[in-house]
Scaffold this motif. Structure first.
Motif, PDB file in Angstrom:
ATOM      1  N   THR A 124       0.828  -1.209   0.000  1.00  0.00           N
ATOM      2  CA  THR A 124       0.000   0.000   0.000  1.00  0.00           C
ATOM      3  C   THR A 124       0.860   1.257   0.000  1.00  0.00           C
ATOM      4  OG1 THR A 124      -1.893  -1.046   1.078  1.00  0.00           O
ATOM      5  CG2 THR A 124      -1.683   1.330   1.327  1.00  0.00           C
ATOM      6  N   GLN A 125       1.886   1.288   0.837  1.00  0.00           N
ATOM      7  CA  GLN A 125       2.781   2.453   0.861  1.00  0.00           C
ATOM      8  C   GLN A 125       3.469   2.638  -0.490  1.00  0.00           C
ATOM      9  OE1 GLN A 125       4.916   0.976   4.424  1.00  0.00           O
ATOM     10  NE2 GLN A 125       4.627   3.026   5.290  1.00  0.00           N
ATOM     11  N   ALA A 126       3.968   1.542  -1.036  1.00  0.00           N
ATOM     12  CA  ALA A 126       4.681   1.616  -2.315  1.00  0.00           C
ATOM     13  C   ALA A 126       3.762   2.081  -3.437  1.00  0.00           C
ATOM     14  CB  ALA A 126       5.287   0.255  -2.651  1.00  0.00           C
ATOM     15  N   LEU A 127       2.502   1.651  -3.413  1.00  0.00           N
ATOM     16  CA  LEU A 127       1.561   2.078  -4.453  1.00  0.00           C
ATOM     17  C   LEU A 127       1.275   3.574  -4.374  1.00  0.00           C
ATOM     18  CD1 LEU A 127      -0.982  -0.895  -4.418  1.00  0.00           C
ATOM     19  CD2 LEU A 127       0.587  -0.277  -6.280  1.00  0.00           C
ATOM     20  N   HIS A 128       1.236   4.113  -3.175  1.00  0.00           N
ATOM     21  CA  HIS A 128       1.064   5.565  -3.043  1.00  0.00           C
ATOM     22  C   HIS A 128       2.237   6.314  -3.682  1.00  0.00           C
ATOM     23  CE1 HIS A 128      -2.113   4.643  -0.108  1.00  0.00           C
ATOM     24  NE2 HIS A 128      -2.457   5.927  -0.162  1.00  0.00           N
ATOM     25  N   LEU A 129       3.455   5.860  -3.406  1.00  0.00           N
ATOM     26  CA  LEU A 129       4.630   6.509  -3.994  1.00  0.00           C
ATOM     27  C   LEU A 129       4.648   6.337  -5.509  1.00  0.00           C
ATOM     28  CD1 LEU A 129       7.300   5.374  -1.371  1.00  0.00           C
ATOM     29  CD2 LEU A 129       6.036   7.541  -1.444  1.00  0.00           C
ATOM     30  N   LEU A 130       4.191   5.185  -5.968  1.00  0.00           N
ATOM     31  CA  LEU A 130       4.159   4.877  -7.396  1.00  0.00           C
ATOM     32  C   LEU A 130       3.213   5.789  -8.154  1.00  0.00           C
ATOM     33  CD1 LEU A 130       4.921   2.449  -9.557  1.00  0.00           C
ATOM     34  CD2 LEU A 130       2.545   1.792  -9.104  1.00  0.00           C
ATOM     35  N   LEU A 131       1.983   5.927  -7.659  1.00  0.00           N
ATOM     36  CA  LEU A 131       0.939   6.618  -8.418  1.00  0.00           C
ATOM     37  C   LEU A 131       0.885   8.114  -8.150  1.00  0.00           C
ATOM     38  CD1 LEU A 131      -1.983   4.021  -8.144  1.00  0.00           C
ATOM     39  CD2 LEU A 131      -0.453   4.418 -10.081  1.00  0.00           C
ATOM     40  N   ASP A 179      11.674   3.858  -8.510  1.00  0.00           N
ATOM     41  CA  ASP A 179      12.244   2.894  -7.576  1.00  0.00           C
ATOM     42  C   ASP A 179      11.139   2.117  -6.867  1.00  0.00           C
ATOM     43  OD1 ASP A 179      11.632   5.332  -6.388  1.00  0.00           O
ATOM     44  OD2 ASP A 179      13.488   5.502  -5.231  1.00  0.00           O
ATOM     45  N   ALA A 180      10.007   2.761  -6.605  1.00  0.00           N
ATOM     46  CA  ALA A 180       8.870   2.056  -6.021  1.00  0.00           C
ATOM     47  C   ALA A 180       8.315   1.014  -6.992  1.00  0.00           C
ATOM     48  CB  ALA A 180       7.777   3.037  -5.619  1.00  0.00           C
ATOM     49  N   ALA A 181       8.339   1.334  -8.291  1.00  0.00           N
ATOM     50  CA  ALA A 181       7.864   0.385  -9.297  1.00  0.00           C
ATOM     51  C   ALA A 181       8.702  -0.885  -9.291  1.00  0.00           C
ATOM     52  CB  ALA A 181       7.896   1.035 -10.684  1.00  0.00           C
ATOM     53  N   VAL A 182      10.019  -0.738  -9.193  1.00  0.00           N
ATOM     54  CA  VAL A 182      10.908  -1.904  -9.141  1.00  0.00           C
ATOM     55  C   VAL A 182      10.645  -2.716  -7.880  1.00  0.00           C
ATOM     56  CG1 VAL A 182      13.316  -2.644  -8.951  1.00  0.00           C
ATOM     57  CG2 VAL A 182      12.678  -0.831 -10.565  1.00  0.00           C
ATOM     58  N   MET A 183      10.487  -2.036  -6.770  1.00  0.00           N
ATOM     59  CA  MET A 183      10.227  -2.714  -5.495  1.00  0.00           C
ATOM     60  C   MET A 183       8.931  -3.527  -5.571  1.00  0.00           C
ATOM     61  SD  MET A 183      10.104  -0.842  -1.784  1.00  0.00           S
ATOM     62  CE  MET A 183      10.465  -1.708  -0.265  1.00  0.00           C
ATOM     63  N   ILE A 184       7.897  -2.942  -6.156  1.00  0.00           N
ATOM     64  CA  ILE A 184       6.610  -3.629  -6.292  1.00  0.00           C
ATOM     65  C   ILE A 184       6.742  -4.837  -7.217  1.00  0.00           C
ATOM     66  CG2 ILE A 184       4.293  -3.409  -7.270  1.00  0.00           C
ATOM     67  CD1 ILE A 184       4.382  -0.447  -6.300  1.00  0.00           C
ATOM     68  N   ILE A 216      -5.972   6.573  -4.172  1.00  0.00           N
ATOM     69  CA  ILE A 216      -4.618   7.101  -4.344  1.00  0.00           C
ATOM     70  C   ILE A 216      -4.550   8.150  -5.443  1.00  0.00           C
ATOM     71  CG2 ILE A 216      -2.252   6.520  -5.011  1.00  0.00           C
ATOM     72  CD1 ILE A 216      -2.677   3.783  -3.688  1.00  0.00           C
ATOM     73  N   ILE A 217      -5.198   7.902  -6.587  1.00  0.00           N
ATOM     74  CA  ILE A 217      -5.041   8.824  -7.715  1.00  0.00           C
ATOM     75  C   ILE A 217      -5.670  10.187  -7.455  1.00  0.00           C
ATOM     76  CG2 ILE A 217      -4.892   6.953  -9.397  1.00  0.00           C
ATOM     77  CD1 ILE A 217      -7.790   7.713 -10.240  1.00  0.00           C
ATOM     78  N   SER A 218      -6.482  10.290  -6.412  1.00  0.00           N
ATOM     79  CA  SER A 218      -7.128  11.567  -6.098  1.00  0.00           C
ATOM     80  C   SER A 218      -6.369  12.382  -5.055  1.00  0.00           C
ATOM     81  CB  SER A 218      -8.551  11.328  -5.592  1.00  0.00           C
ATOM     82  OG  SER A 218      -8.545  10.688  -4.326  1.00  0.00           O
ATOM     83  N   MET A 219      -5.246  11.842  -4.556  1.00  0.00           N
ATOM     84  CA  MET A 219      -4.523  12.484  -3.458  1.00  0.00           C
ATOM     85  C   MET A 219      -3.471  13.465  -3.978  1.00  0.00           C
ATOM     86  SD  MET A 219      -4.004   9.139  -0.991  1.00  0.00           S
ATOM     87  CE  MET A 219      -3.107  10.079   0.263  1.00  0.00           C
ATOM     88  N   PRO A 220      -3.500  14.721  -3.522  1.00  0.00           N
ATOM     89  CA  PRO A 220      -2.484  15.685  -3.953  1.00  0.00           C
ATOM     90  C   PRO A 220      -1.133  15.493  -3.280  1.00  0.00           C
ATOM     91  CG  PRO A 220      -4.022  16.728  -2.454  1.00  0.00           C
ATOM     92  CD  PRO A 220      -4.564  15.359  -2.718  1.00  0.00           C
TER      93      PRO A 220
END
Length: 328
Positions: free
Chosen positions: A153-160, A166-171, A234-238
């Motif tokens: 969940t944390q990584a997806l927030h950083l990704l999107l 780097d988050a994409a690679v981790m995921i 996630i996609i709605s978060m500024p």
């Protein structure tokens, strides 16, 4: 162009050049010779109990676009591909070159998030390998180091939100075991949802041979991703702040801001249109790309996408013009 015909059809796989007239969207007909490389997305190959392979429309409630849908008052000459879709009416409002195969840049990460949630668990803990060190010039990263740990969940927030490569690679490594393994899952999922004119070789969209999508396929991928509540959130978060662990178990805090200028407040949507969120993407090969979920004053949802604009100002000006074609 609105889909009203729910009939499925089949084509014998043994007859390679069999032509068939298909009515899949309103009164429009499509003449299709069987081929797995048919240039119009949304047809998948399915094996029946009688072991006869068939080609069938993947969903009766999504339009198949067979050509450009234009508006006299809209100039999209500065972008390679663009489209606007009404999700409530199943209608293609505008379309330009929606089947042209183009580099998607970080729009790739929509598929990454979709596959990660399908095959992973939001609460599972990921551990970064040495591969999170991204060396491509200009690539967006958030400073994840080898041995760092965070939840999916944390990584997806950083990704999107911040488009962290780097988050994409981790995921990808955490869910798929490797970049290659995860890319196979991405391509498998693309075929399952009808995005048959796309191919993925990495989870982030940094420039690579044989990595491409079409605008129509991005619509299909985004539409499928929106079935996940977490992606919608996630996609709605500024912005986003979280705390994760380094390799020694120490806390590391990180704060990121969205790359979406509508959510940042730097760009404004047309009156009566609300941008809910989306995903940006930029590389030298892909140009400037953007996919958006928006709603009109009645709350009806739309997906709009632009691939390969020459610069950021053109991208947002043309996206705003595209959204202006929504008639409340």
């Amino acid at each position: 162009m609105r889909c009203i015909n729910n009939r499925f059809f089949s084509l014998s796989i043994s007859t390679v050049l069999l032509g068939s007239i298909l009515t899949g969207c309103g009164s429009t007909s499509y003449e299709m010779a069987y081929s797995p490389d048919y240039p119009v997305s949304s047809y998948r190959i399915a094996v029946s109990e009688e072991a006869v392979d068939t080609a069938a429309p993947f969903a009766a409630d999504l339009c198949v676009v067979d050509g450009d849908v234009v508006a006299d008052d809209l100039d999209l000459s500065r972008v390679s591909s663009a489209a606007l879709f009404s999700l409530s009416a199943n209608e293609t409002i505008l379309a330009k070159n929606v089947y042209e195969k183009l580099a998607p840049a970080s729009l790739t990460k929509i598929m990454t998030a979709l596959v990660a949630l399908k095959y992973g668990s939001p609460d599972e803990v990921l551990t970064a390998s040495a591969n999170v060190k991204i060396t491509e010039s200009g690539a967006q990263t958030v400073g994840i180091k080898e041995g760092d740990q965070m939840t999916l969940t944390q990584a997806l927030h950083l990704l999107l939100i911040n488009s962290a490569n780097d988050a994409a690679v981790m995921i990808a490594e955490g869910v798929g075991g490797s970049i290659e393994g995860f890319s196979e899952l991405m391509n498998q999922e693309a075929k399952e949802i009808g995005a048959t004119n796309s191919n993925f070789v990495n989870p982030h969209g940094l420039t690579a041979d044989n990595h491409y999508v079409t605008a129509y396929d991005m619509y299909l991928i985004f539409n499928a991703a929106l079935e996940y509540d977490l992606i919608n959130e996630i996609i709605s978060m500024p912005s986003y702040t979280t705390v994760y662990k380094d390799k020694n178990g120490n806390d590391k805090e990180i704060s990121v801001n969205t790359t979406n200028l509508y959510l940042q407040g730097e760009k404004n949507a047309p009156d009566a249109i609300t941008v809910i969120g989306g995903k940006t993407g930029t590389t030298n090969a892909a140009g400037h790309c953007l996919i958006i979920l928006s709603r009109d004053s009645a709350g009806k949802p739309y997906i709009s996408v632009i691939l390969r604009a020459d610069d950021k100002d053109i991208l947002y000006q043309d996206m705003t013009d595209l959204l202006s074609e929504i008639k409340n």
